[in-house]
Write a protein that holds these residues in place. Structure first.
Motif, short mmCIF file in Angstrom:
data_model
loop_
_atom_site.label_atom_id
_atom_site.label_comp_id
_atom_site.label_asym_id
_atom_site.label_seq_id
_atom_site.Cartn_x
_atom_site.Cartn_y
_atom_site.Cartn_z
N PRO A 198 0.54 -0.98 0.22
CA PRO A 198 -0.26 0.27 0.14
C PRO A 198 0.97 1.48 0.10
O PRO A 198 0.39 2.54 -1.00
CB PRO A 198 -0.60 -0.57 1.04
CG PRO A 198 -0.55 -1.87 1.43
CD PRO A 198 -0.15 -1.80 1.03
N GLN A 199 1.93 1.21 0.73
CA GLN A 199 2.62 2.17 0.31
C GLN A 199 3.69 2.50 -0.60
O GLN A 199 3.81 3.78 -1.11
CB GLN A 199 4.22 2.55 1.71
CG GLN A 199 3.78 2.43 3.33
CD GLN A 199 5.09 2.21 3.93
OE1 GLN A 199 6.21 2.09 4.12
NE2 GLN A 199 4.57 1.47 5.31
N ALA A 200 3.71 1.72 -1.70
CA ALA A 200 4.56 1.49 -3.16
C ALA A 200 3.59 2.65 -3.81
O ALA A 200 3.61 3.46 -4.69
CB ALA A 200 4.59 0.93 -3.05
N LEU A 201 1.86 2.19 -3.70
CA LEU A 201 0.89 2.35 -4.70
C LEU A 201 1.10 3.90 -4.38
O LEU A 201 0.84 4.53 -5.06
CB LEU A 201 0.13 1.90 -4.26
CG LEU A 201 -1.58 2.04 -4.76
CD1 LEU A 201 -0.88 1.00 -5.76
CD2 LEU A 201 -2.82 1.34 -4.37
N LYS A 202 1.52 4.70 -3.62
CA LYS A 202 1.94 5.67 -3.08
C LYS A 202 2.80 7.16 -3.72
O LYS A 202 2.50 7.23 -4.21
CB LYS A 202 0.92 5.95 -2.14
CG LYS A 202 -0.52 5.73 -0.89
CD LYS A 202 -0.49 6.43 0.02
CE LYS A 202 -2.16 6.37 0.60
NZ LYS A 202 -2.39 6.57 2.33
N ALA A 203 3.44 5.93 -3.30
CA ALA A 203 4.74 6.65 -3.99
C ALA A 203 5.39 6.19 -5.30
O ALA A 203 6.17 7.05 -5.69
CB ALA A 203 6.05 5.32 -2.44
#
Length: 290
Positions: free
Chosen positions: A234-239
């Motif tokens: 989920p963090q990668a999806l935003k970054a």
């Protein structure tokens, strides 16, 4: 004593140890070459060369550590990865050949992406810096943020980057996964990671030299081995930028779980290792997500 005598004596000691029997000759040779700073050519060309008592004592001290199942790489302080010789210490996971499949897959995808701008890449859990440095060496049009929670690992990775002349394009960042980058949404072209993925329940099945000497935080990820993936994806999806690449090393039997965790991502694909086990998952950030 001669080189041949001390080598044979050490190999015999290792052969008596159940966990070292299979690599007894190799281990004895590697430690002797390291202790005396010899080449294999010298060792085998002059096996009857005598060594000093001090050299014998030094060699035996290394043999003793190996008999305690300390990994060879921690004794010699180095490991080769993707053609690069890296320093390693007990503060970091020893780079493994399986992770080269991750680097190879990322290079294959990113090398073909032409752009006038530098590729912006994040290596999460950099450890010795193996992945970040390999990518920096082979992708000269890249800049990399190498993240780790361990200050000791970051210091070692920075030293390794300096030795391979890529420290100018790698920024080392102390962070729990992508937390320190939480305000930088849709910033990166690729996020790469070899995270901890061994289930805690598998601890007792690991070889003692791994279980007892390599850092637990770099090995284990909860009961199912998926704890880090559940946080990182989920963090990668935003970054990531739209269509940005997420590339992760995965453990045996985790393909189906990762496919579920990556629901909604585009182009999800798995890359097998040499044993035909899915070892890497690749996915692209959907262009319409926020």
């Amino acid at each position: 004593m001669t080189l041949r005598q001390v080598l044979n004596a050490a190999a015999a000691q290792f052969a008596e140890h159940e966990d070292l029997r299979a690599t007894s000759n190799r281990d004895a040779e590697l430690l002797l070459l390291h202790a005396l700073q010899l080449s294999r050519v010298t060792l085998f060309a002059h096996p009857d060369r005598e060594i000093t008592l001090e050299q014998q004592a030094l060699y035996q001290s290394l043999v003793h550590r190996r008999l305690q199942l300390v990994p060879i790489q921690y004794i010699t302080g180095q490991q080769e990865f993707y053609g690069l010789l890296l320093r390693v210490t007990p503060a970091v996971l020893i780079p493994r050949p399986e992770t080269e499949h991750l680097v190879e897959a990322v290079l294959h995808l990113l090398s073909s992406e032409s752009s006038s701008e530098l590729l912006s890449i994040v290596d999460v859990g950099t450890g010795s810096g193996a992945i970040a440095i390999a990518l920096a060496v082979h992708l000269p049009h890249s800049e990399i943020t190498a993240i780790d929670l361990s200050p000791e690992a970051l210091a070692l990775a920075s030293a390794n980057a300096h030795e391979h002349h890529v420290s100018g394009r790698i920024h080392f960042l102390h962070s729990d996964l992508l937390r320190a980058l939480s305000g930088q949404e849709q910033t990166f072209d690729a996020i790469v990671s070899n995270p901890p993925y061994i289930p805690e329940s598998d601890r007792s099945t690991l070889h003692p030299q791994v279980r007892d000497h390599e850092p637990s935080t770099a090995l284990f990820a909860g009961e199912g081995g998926l704890a880090i993936y559940r946080r990182l994806i989920p963090q990668a999806l935003k970054a990531l930028k739209p269509n940005g690449l997420l590339a992760l090393e995965i453990g045996h039997g985790q393909q189906d779980d990762l496919a579920v965790l990556l629901t909604g991502w585009h182009g999800v694909a798995f890359v097998d290792d040499l044993q035909h086990i899915p070892r890497v998952v690749l996915a692209r950030r959907p262009t319409g997500e926020t």
